[in-house]
Write a protein that holds these residues in place. Sequence first.
Motif, PDB file in Angstrom:
ATOM      1  N   TRP A  11     -64.451 -10.576  -1.899  1.00 45.27           N
ATOM      2  CA  TRP A  11     -63.498  -9.467  -1.996  1.00 45.27           C
ATOM      3  C   TRP A  11     -64.193  -8.119  -1.864  1.00 45.27           C
ATOM      4  CZ3 TRP A  11     -58.712 -10.359  -1.035  1.00 45.27           C
ATOM      5  CH2 TRP A  11     -58.097 -11.546  -1.428  1.00 45.27           C
ATOM      6  N   SER A  14     -64.005  -6.679   1.603  1.00 49.23           N
ATOM      7  CA  SER A  14     -62.657  -6.613   2.157  1.00 49.23           C
ATOM      8  C   SER A  14     -61.993  -5.309   1.751  1.00 49.23           C
ATOM      9  CB  SER A  14     -61.836  -7.794   1.625  1.00 49.23           C
ATOM     10  OG  SER A  14     -60.475  -7.633   1.954  1.00 49.23           O
ATOM     11  N   ASP A  15     -61.038  -4.867   2.541  1.00 51.28           N
ATOM     12  CA  ASP A  15     -60.238  -3.697   2.182  1.00 51.28           C
ATOM     13  C   ASP A  15     -59.288  -4.044   1.031  1.00 51.28           C
ATOM     14  OD1 ASP A  15     -59.316  -1.024   2.441  1.00 51.28           O
ATOM     15  OD2 ASP A  15     -57.619  -1.707   3.645  1.00 51.28           O
ATOM     16  N   GLN A  17     -58.209  -5.189  -2.510  1.00 48.58           N
ATOM     17  CA  GLN A  17     -58.766  -5.164  -3.860  1.00 48.58           C
ATOM     18  C   GLN A  17     -57.776  -5.876  -4.789  1.00 48.58           C
ATOM     19  OE1 GLN A  17     -59.322  -1.230  -5.420  1.00 48.58           O
ATOM     20  NE2 GLN A  17     -60.375  -1.956  -7.221  1.00 48.58           N
ATOM     21  N   LEU A  83     -52.942  -6.763   5.167  1.00 49.33           N
ATOM     22  CA  LEU A  83     -54.071  -5.949   5.614  1.00 49.33           C
ATOM     23  C   LEU A  83     -53.744  -5.128   6.861  1.00 49.33           C
ATOM     24  CD1 LEU A  83     -56.995  -8.483   5.085  1.00 49.33           C
ATOM     25  CD2 LEU A  83     -56.323  -6.572   3.614  1.00 49.33           C
ATOM     26  N   ARG A  85     -53.041  -6.321   9.767  1.00 52.40           N
ATOM     27  CA  ARG A  85     -53.686  -6.942  10.928  1.00 52.40           C
ATOM     28  C   ARG A  85     -52.792  -7.948  11.632  1.00 52.40           C
ATOM     29  NH1 ARG A  85     -59.534  -6.248  10.952  1.00 52.40           N
ATOM     30  NH2 ARG A  85     -59.316  -7.734  12.614  1.00 52.40           N
TER      31      ARG A  85
END
Length: 96
Positions: A11, A14-15, A17, A83, A85
Amino acid sequence: MRLRAAYRAAWAVSDAQPQEVCEVAVHSCADGEVLVVEQVVRGVLRSTGQPFEFPGVLVLRVRDGEIVHAWDYMDGLGIAHALGRLPVVVKALTQR
């Protein structure tokens, strides 16, 4: 590497949280060492503060009080959406 440390390391890059993991249900199995945990991960994106939430299933093998195997199944499309994406995933899938 211990399981908790492995999750923290993953984590950290990664963006996303995570702020809480909510247990939805715990299922025991015929194999007494195996537990199946339904969960929901909730948190925020570091870059935008946007909240996210996605479901997952964690399958654990516990022996002598220690987790010896963990299989983590998450909602991949839900994560991609959270995210921001999802368009990239859809494009990749349609170009195959």
